[in-house]
Design a protein around this motif. Structure first.
Motif, PDB file in Angstrom:
ATOM      1  N   ARG A 134       0.827  -1.200   0.000  1.00 44.93           N
ATOM      2  CA  ARG A 134       0.000   0.000   0.000  1.00 44.93           C
ATOM      3  C   ARG A 134       0.866   1.257   0.000  1.00 44.93           C
ATOM      4  O   ARG A 134       0.626   2.203  -0.751  1.00 44.93           O
ATOM      5  CB  ARG A 134      -0.944  -0.009   1.201  1.00 44.93           C
ATOM      6  CG  ARG A 134      -1.967   1.117   1.148  1.00 44.93           C
ATOM      7  CD  ARG A 134      -2.986   1.070   2.268  1.00 44.93           C
ATOM      8  NE  ARG A 134      -4.046   2.016   1.965  1.00 44.93           N
ATOM      9  CZ  ARG A 134      -5.235   1.711   1.506  1.00 44.93           C
ATOM     10  NH1 ARG A 134      -5.550   0.438   1.299  1.00 44.93           N
ATOM     11  NH2 ARG A 134      -6.137   2.645   1.238  1.00 44.93           N
ATOM     12  N   HIS A 135       1.894   1.276   0.829  1.00 46.25           N
ATOM     13  CA  HIS A 135       2.772   2.440   0.893  1.00 46.25           C
ATOM     14  C   HIS A 135       3.457   2.692  -0.452  1.00 46.25           C
ATOM     15  O   HIS A 135       3.611   3.844  -0.880  1.00 46.25           O
ATOM     16  CB  HIS A 135       3.816   2.249   1.995  1.00 46.25           C
ATOM     17  CG  HIS A 135       3.224   2.214   3.365  1.00 46.25           C
ATOM     18  ND1 HIS A 135       3.835   1.592   4.445  1.00 46.25           N
ATOM     19  CD2 HIS A 135       2.047   2.706   3.853  1.00 46.25           C
ATOM     20  CE1 HIS A 135       3.075   1.705   5.509  1.00 46.25           C
ATOM     21  NE2 HIS A 135       1.986   2.374   5.182  1.00 46.25           N
ATOM     22  N   ALA A 136       3.860   1.605  -1.116  1.00 42.53           N
ATOM     23  CA  ALA A 136       4.521   1.755  -2.413  1.00 42.53           C
ATOM     24  C   ALA A 136       3.561   2.342  -3.441  1.00 42.53           C
ATOM     25  O   ALA A 136       3.940   3.213  -4.248  1.00 42.53           O
ATOM     26  CB  ALA A 136       5.061   0.411  -2.892  1.00 42.53           C
ATOM     27  N   THR A 137       2.312   1.884  -3.429  1.00 36.70           N
ATOM     28  CA  THR A 137       1.324   2.419  -4.367  1.00 36.70           C
ATOM     29  C   THR A 137       1.062   3.890  -4.095  1.00 36.70           C
ATOM     30  O   THR A 137       0.961   4.705  -5.029  1.00 36.70           O
ATOM     31  CB  THR A 137       0.015   1.615  -4.280  1.00 36.70           C
ATOM     32  OG1 THR A 137       0.261   0.264  -4.700  1.00 36.70           O
ATOM     33  CG2 THR A 137      -1.071   2.214  -5.159  1.00 36.70           C
ATOM     34  N   VAL A 138       0.965   4.254  -2.841  1.00 37.82           N
ATOM     35  CA  VAL A 138       0.758   5.667  -2.490  1.00 37.82           C
ATOM     36  C   VAL A 138       1.916   6.515  -2.998  1.00 37.82           C
ATOM     37  O   VAL A 138       1.716   7.582  -3.601  1.00 37.82           O
ATOM     38  CB  VAL A 138       0.581   5.822  -0.968  1.00 37.82           C
ATOM     39  CG1 VAL A 138       0.656   7.299  -0.560  1.00 37.82           C
ATOM     40  CG2 VAL A 138      -0.752   5.229  -0.521  1.00 37.82           C
ATOM     41  N   ARG A 139       3.137   6.051  -2.780  1.00 36.94           N
ATOM     42  CA  ARG A 139       4.309   6.816  -3.236  1.00 36.94           C
ATOM     43  C   ARG A 139       4.295   6.967  -4.753  1.00 36.94           C
ATOM     44  O   ARG A 139       4.594   8.050  -5.282  1.00 36.94           O
ATOM     45  CB  ARG A 139       5.599   6.127  -2.787  1.00 36.94           C
ATOM     46  CG  ARG A 139       5.877   6.230  -1.290  1.00 36.94           C
ATOM     47  CD  ARG A 139       7.306   5.826  -0.967  1.00 36.94           C
ATOM     48  NE  ARG A 139       7.603   4.447  -1.366  1.00 36.94           N
ATOM     49  CZ  ARG A 139       7.421   3.380  -0.601  1.00 36.94           C
ATOM     50  NH1 ARG A 139       6.924   3.524   0.630  1.00 36.94           N
ATOM     51  NH2 ARG A 139       7.724   2.172  -1.030  1.00 36.94           N
ATOM     52  N   CYS A 140       3.955   5.888  -5.456  1.00 34.63           N
ATOM     53  CA  CYS A 140       3.938   5.949  -6.920  1.00 34.63           C
ATOM     54  C   CYS A 140       2.839   6.880  -7.433  1.00 34.63           C
ATOM     55  O   CYS A 140       3.043   7.626  -8.397  1.00 34.63           O
ATOM     56  CB  CYS A 140       3.760   4.552  -7.505  1.00 34.63           C
ATOM     57  SG  CYS A 140       5.205   3.488  -7.328  1.00 34.63           S
ATOM     58  N   LEU A 141       1.688   6.863  -6.787  1.00 35.76           N
ATOM     59  CA  LEU A 141       0.614   7.757  -7.198  1.00 35.76           C
ATOM     60  C   LEU A 141       0.983   9.211  -6.935  1.00 35.76           C
ATOM     61  O   LEU A 141       0.650  10.102  -7.740  1.00 35.76           O
ATOM     62  CB  LEU A 141      -0.689   7.392  -6.479  1.00 35.76           C
ATOM     63  CG  LEU A 141      -1.409   6.150  -6.996  1.00 35.76           C
ATOM     64  CD1 LEU A 141      -2.582   5.799  -6.099  1.00 35.76           C
ATOM     65  CD2 LEU A 141      -1.887   6.349  -8.440  1.00 35.76           C
ATOM     66  N   ARG A 142       1.660   9.474  -5.834  1.00 36.05           N
ATOM     67  CA  ARG A 142       2.107  10.850  -5.569  1.00 36.05           C
ATOM     68  C   ARG A 142       3.060  11.340  -6.657  1.00 36.05           C
ATOM     69  O   ARG A 142       2.946  12.470  -7.139  1.00 36.05           O
ATOM     70  CB  ARG A 142       2.813  10.912  -4.212  1.00 36.05           C
ATOM     71  CG  ARG A 142       1.897  10.892  -3.013  1.00 36.05           C
ATOM     72  CD  ARG A 142       2.718  10.895  -1.750  1.00 36.05           C
ATOM     73  NE  ARG A 142       1.884  10.817  -0.557  1.00 36.05           N
ATOM     74  CZ  ARG A 142       2.339  10.471   0.641  1.00 36.05           C
ATOM     75  NH1 ARG A 142       3.620  10.153   0.795  1.00 36.05           N
ATOM     76  NH2 ARG A 142       1.513  10.444   1.674  1.00 36.05           N
ATOM     77  N   GLU A 143       4.004  10.482  -7.040  1.00 43.74           N
ATOM     78  CA  GLU A 143       4.959  10.877  -8.066  1.00 43.74           C
ATOM     79  C   GLU A 143       4.260  11.023  -9.420  1.00 43.74           C
ATOM     80  O   GLU A 143       4.544  11.957 -10.183  1.00 43.74           O
ATOM     81  CB  GLU A 143       6.097   9.868  -8.156  1.00 43.74           C
ATOM     82  CG  GLU A 143       7.138  10.154  -9.226  1.00 43.74           C
ATOM     83  CD  GLU A 143       7.862  11.489  -9.050  1.00 43.74           C
ATOM     84  OE1 GLU A 143       8.531  11.924 -10.001  1.00 43.74           O
ATOM     85  OE2 GLU A 143       7.747  12.106  -7.968  1.00 43.74           O
TER      86      GLU A 143
END
Length: 279
Positions: A134-143
């Motif tokens: 989940r954290h990785a997806t959030v980071r990717c969506l932010r970028e």
């Protein structure tokens, strides 16, 4: 739009629908994946003939991001038939391995004249995703939101099973975690969910909804004419009235181009009605 703050992690003002006398009006359109087997020029012709005004071009067949020539051909088809591209239907799933390819997605969306990019919130359902996933997806969506904003684009997550936006609660949580003003979500009626429950979820999402994918499946993925669930769509578009969303036809019965005019007429009728109690 994120309701927690005036500016999100992308650090820029949100992408807004056009101003003017039509501001806030629901625009009706088509997802090109409905007719994957047809060339783009035929998809555009059928959409225009049905009286639709916007289109979401899919990246899988019609407008692959890695094929600028194909993307330009699709843009020419839109322009020829007077269709605006409201969204680029990408298959970017916001995983670390895909992030390097997102600038090409944003460039393709810009070439199409799209207002936003449809993205997917990971590849695992919210009940099964590990915290680090989940954290990785959030980071990717932010970028991805930052890159999209640099191109004047918004993002919207597909509201779909097998992703972190498979429920209203998880979608709200994800949008809060991403915290970017140019990120919203799509909505569609969850599979086998009664109308009242589906509409309650839509109401909870509120102005976080950028657009809806309109189809009539019941039970399961049995495709019915849109008129068979016209009450659902009348109520759904009533909830979204005045918010400047798009209602995009998707997956018509039999993938048949001949029914598009009929389906568009049903959607137009639903958009024109005001449910009881709605002003």
């Amino acid at each position: 739009m994120n309701e927690k703050s005036g500016r999100g992690a992308a650090g820029r003002a949100p992408v807004r629908p056009p101003a003017g006398p039509d501001a806030g009006r629901t625009r009706l359109g088509l997802c090109s994946v409905t007719y994957r087997r047809l060339p783009a020029i035929e998809v555009a012709r059928y959409a225009a003939h049905a009286g639709l005004e916007v289109i979401e071009w899919g990246a899988d067949v019609h407008a692959p991001a890695e094929e600028p020539g194909a993307v330009r051909t699709v843009r020419e088809a839109s322009d020829r038939y007077g269709l605006a591209c409201c969204s680029y239907g990408s298959y970017f799933r916001a995983t670390p391995g895909e992030l390097a390819g997102f600038p090409a997605v944003a460039r393709a969306a810009t070439l199409l004249g799209a207002e936003r990019v449809r993205v997917w919130a990971g590849a695992t359902g919210s009940r099964y995703a590990l915290p680090e996933q989940r954290h990785a997806t959030v980071r990717c969506l932010r970028e991805a939101a930052r890159i999209a904003a640099d191109h004047g684009l918004g993002l919207a997550t597909e509201f779909h099973g097998g992703t972190l936006t498979d429920s209203v609660a998880s979608t709200v949580r994800l949008l809060d975690e991403v915290d970017a003003d140019n990120v919203r979500t799509y909505w569609q009626p969850p599979l086998d969910t009664p109308d009242e429950e589906a509409l309650a979820g839509l109401a909870e999402l509120g102005d976080r909804v950028a657009a809806v994918h309109a189809f009539s499946w019941w039970p399961g993925n049995t495709r019915l004419p849109l008129a068979d669930r016209e009450g659902l769509w009348t109520a759904a578009l009533g909830l979204l009235a005045g918010r400047g969303v798009e209602a995009l036809l998707e997956f018509v019965p039999g993938d048949d181009p001949a029914v598009l005019t009929r389906e568009a007429a049903t959607l137009r009728r639903a958009a024109a009605r005001t449910p009881p109690g709605r002003t």
